[in-house]
Write an enzyme that holds these catalytic residues in place. Sequence first.
Site, PDB file in Angstrom:
ATOM      1  CB  CYS A  45      -2.986 -11.581  10.420  1.00  0.00           C
ATOM      2  SG  CYS A  45      -3.922 -10.028  11.014  1.00  0.00           S
ATOM      3  CG  HIS A 102      -5.137 -14.496  11.837  1.00  0.00           C
ATOM      4  ND1 HIS A 102      -6.046 -14.311  12.766  1.00  0.00           N
ATOM      5  CD2 HIS A 102      -5.796 -14.381  10.754  1.00  0.00           C
ATOM      6  CE1 HIS A 102      -5.736 -13.424  12.303  1.00  0.00           C
ATOM      7  NE2 HIS A 102      -6.313 -12.863  10.847  1.00  0.00           N
ATOM      8  CG  ASN A 140      -8.198 -10.154  12.033  1.00  0.00           C
ATOM      9  OD1 ASN A 140      -7.423 -10.010  12.933  1.00  0.00           O
ATOM     10  ND2 ASN A 140      -8.525 -10.053  11.005  1.00  0.00           N
TER      11      ASN A 140
HETATM   12  O1  UT7 Z   1      -6.301 -10.980   9.122  1.00  0.00           O
HETATM   13  C1  UT7 Z   1      -5.835 -10.828   8.243  1.00  0.00           C
HETATM   14  C2  UT7 Z   1      -5.904 -11.578   6.577  1.00  0.00           C
HETATM   15  N1  UT7 Z   1      -7.711 -10.794   6.220  1.00  0.00           N
HETATM   16  C3  UT7 Z   1      -8.554 -11.815   6.354  1.00  0.00           C
HETATM   17  O2  UT7 Z   1      -7.851 -12.672   5.713  1.00  0.00           O
HETATM   18  C4  UT7 Z   1      -9.326 -11.113   5.623  1.00  0.00           C
HETATM   19  C5  UT7 Z   1     -10.372 -11.284   4.301  1.00  0.00           C
HETATM   20  N2  UT7 Z   1     -11.052 -11.003   3.528  1.00  0.00           N
HETATM   21  C6  UT7 Z   1     -12.534 -11.056   4.475  1.00  0.00           C
HETATM   22  O3  UT7 Z   1     -12.863 -11.834   5.563  1.00  0.00           O
HETATM   23  C7  UT7 Z   1     -14.073 -10.411   2.969  1.00  0.00           C
HETATM   24  O4  UT7 Z   1     -13.258 -10.212   1.983  1.00  0.00           O
HETATM   25  C8  UT7 Z   1     -14.151  -9.124   3.925  1.00  0.00           C
HETATM   26  C9  UT7 Z   1     -14.964  -9.633   5.346  1.00  0.00           C
HETATM   27  C10 UT7 Z   1     -13.394  -8.361   4.055  1.00  0.00           C
HETATM   28  C11 UT7 Z   1     -15.115  -9.293   2.841  1.00  0.00           C
HETATM   29  O5  UT7 Z   1     -16.318  -9.814   2.356  1.00  0.00           O
HETATM   30  P1  UT7 Z   1     -16.643 -10.534   0.835  1.00  0.00           P
HETATM   31  O6  UT7 Z   1     -17.617 -11.758   1.461  1.00  0.00           O
HETATM   32  O7  UT7 Z   1     -15.514 -10.480   0.151  1.00  0.00           O
HETATM   33  O8  UT7 Z   1     -17.231  -9.045   0.537  1.00  0.00           O
HETATM   34  P2  UT7 Z   1     -16.260  -8.488  -0.507  1.00  0.00           P
HETATM   35  O9  UT7 Z   1     -14.954  -7.568  -0.525  1.00  0.00           O
HETATM   36  O10 UT7 Z   1     -16.728  -9.375  -2.255  1.00  0.00           O
HETATM   37  O11 UT7 Z   1     -17.890  -7.795  -0.838  1.00  0.00           O
HETATM   38  C12 UT7 Z   1     -19.217  -7.660  -1.384  1.00  0.00           C
HETATM   39  C13 UT7 Z   1     -19.800  -6.934  -1.762  1.00  0.00           C
HETATM   40  C14 UT7 Z   1     -19.545  -5.281  -2.408  1.00  0.00           C
HETATM   41  O12 UT7 Z   1     -20.386  -5.026  -2.949  1.00  0.00           O
HETATM   42  P3  UT7 Z   1     -21.010  -4.928  -4.161  1.00  0.00           P
HETATM   43  O13 UT7 Z   1     -19.474  -4.657  -5.014  1.00  0.00           O
HETATM   44  O14 UT7 Z   1     -21.307  -6.116  -5.207  1.00  0.00           O
HETATM   45  O15 UT7 Z   1     -21.982  -4.061  -4.464  1.00  0.00           O
HETATM   46  C15 UT7 Z   1     -18.953  -4.632  -1.359  1.00  0.00           C
HETATM   47  O16 UT7 Z   1     -19.432  -3.204  -1.927  1.00  0.00           O
HETATM   48  O17 UT7 Z   1     -20.213  -6.802  -0.038  1.00  0.00           O
HETATM   49  C16 UT7 Z   1     -20.061  -5.173  -0.241  1.00  0.00           C
HETATM   50  N3  UT7 Z   1     -19.527  -5.420   1.051  1.00  0.00           N
HETATM   51  C17 UT7 Z   1     -20.101  -4.274   2.077  1.00  0.00           C
HETATM   52  N4  UT7 Z   1     -21.470  -4.797   2.566  1.00  0.00           N
HETATM   53  C18 UT7 Z   1     -22.485  -3.990   3.615  1.00  0.00           C
HETATM   54  C19 UT7 Z   1     -18.265  -4.980   2.013  1.00  0.00           C
HETATM   55  N5  UT7 Z   1     -17.875  -4.681   3.237  1.00  0.00           N
HETATM   56  C20 UT7 Z   1     -18.843  -4.511   3.961  1.00  0.00           C
HETATM   57  C21 UT7 Z   1     -19.885  -3.897   4.645  1.00  0.00           C
HETATM   58  N6  UT7 Z   1     -21.213  -3.866   4.820  1.00  0.00           N
HETATM   59  N7  UT7 Z   1     -19.167  -3.732   5.207  1.00  0.00           N
END
Ligand code: UT7
Length: 338
Positions: free
Chosen positions: A117, A259, A289
Amino acid sequence: MAGTGLTNTAVIAGVGSCVPGPAIANDMLSERLDTTDEWIRSRTGIAARHWIEPGQATSDLAVTAGARAVESAGGEQPQAVVLATSTPDHPCPATAPAVAWRLGLRGVAAFDVGAVCSGFLYGLAAGAGLIATGFADRVLVIGADTFSTILDPADRGTGVIFGDGAGAVVLRRGDGTEPGALLALDLGSDGAGADLITVPAGGSRQRSGKTAAPPADSYFKMAGREVFRESVLRMAESCQTVLRRSGWTVADVDRLVPHQANLRIMHGVADRLGLARDRAVVDLDRVGNTSAASIPLALARASAEGTVQAGDRLLLTAFGGGLTWGSATLTWPDVKAV
Ligand code: UT7
């Protein structure tokens, strides 16, 4: 770097972009990925993305964006093509020579840059270097990715975020005082975090082993939460570095062009810099993204819509797999996407 040599400075002379196919709205993913429009919008800021059709490839988008950038720059032919991508058409050879050939640029230097990225900023640095050394007067720098081809169909954490696209700029040799001149660059990496963003299979590490890789290892994997934390810290730090090198303060920045990974990450970077959040150019709402394509896609849209105008002082910043990061400063020239 580029700003120190007045007559061999890289100056942005044109910009172009390409997104494939129809928009895929969040609701179209909710059943397959057990997610909701509300979750995706509130956690990422993304409303839609575009994915290539079966049979299409990264080079198809790169050629269109590249041709548009060359046209936007007045049509003069570049002497080099730098393609930032981590989804090349084939593992070997690089995709850039095929892109150059399809653009009618026979015999020019052409190579890929792999910084995920952060790729577009690494590509800009490579292009500026080709100009600084006197090798080229014009360089086409393209960021193009088709992450839809490496997404795990069962992973909702990545499946809702990534879109396909390409964006490009033409760099020409110019004067460091001109609008469009790259004033300063910062690049960095931390290989200790290489496992946080990876496609585990398909490279020499896996292929030299005796056992076949599990099918899931051919897909893109990201430790979202850790990457989130790292990306805010690294981008904010890199922005401070490049501001210092430019002799700018945060108050000098008209527009932050980050980004487009996640709206919350962009706001986190703005907050750490002490910059108003509404200074950040937002494009991910419609494309998600798009990895190496995200910054030039955002520049193309913002310059076309007037969100970024000639004379605006821009701070570009990116973070990605590697881990890698980079930032750049420039004053936006009088160019618009075709
Ligand atoms: O481009 C290169 C660099 N990439 C990035 O910068 C991406 C960086 N990361 C992110 O943008 C975020 O971490 C994500 C968007 C990928 C995920 O968001 P988050 O707020 O960090 O969620 P998380 O991974 O901490 O998950 C929180 C909850 C989990 O459920 P539990 O364990 O709390 O019950 C996940 O299973 O959200 C759940 N979850 C979802 N729920 C509904 C994860 N993805 C989804 C989804 N829909 N698509």
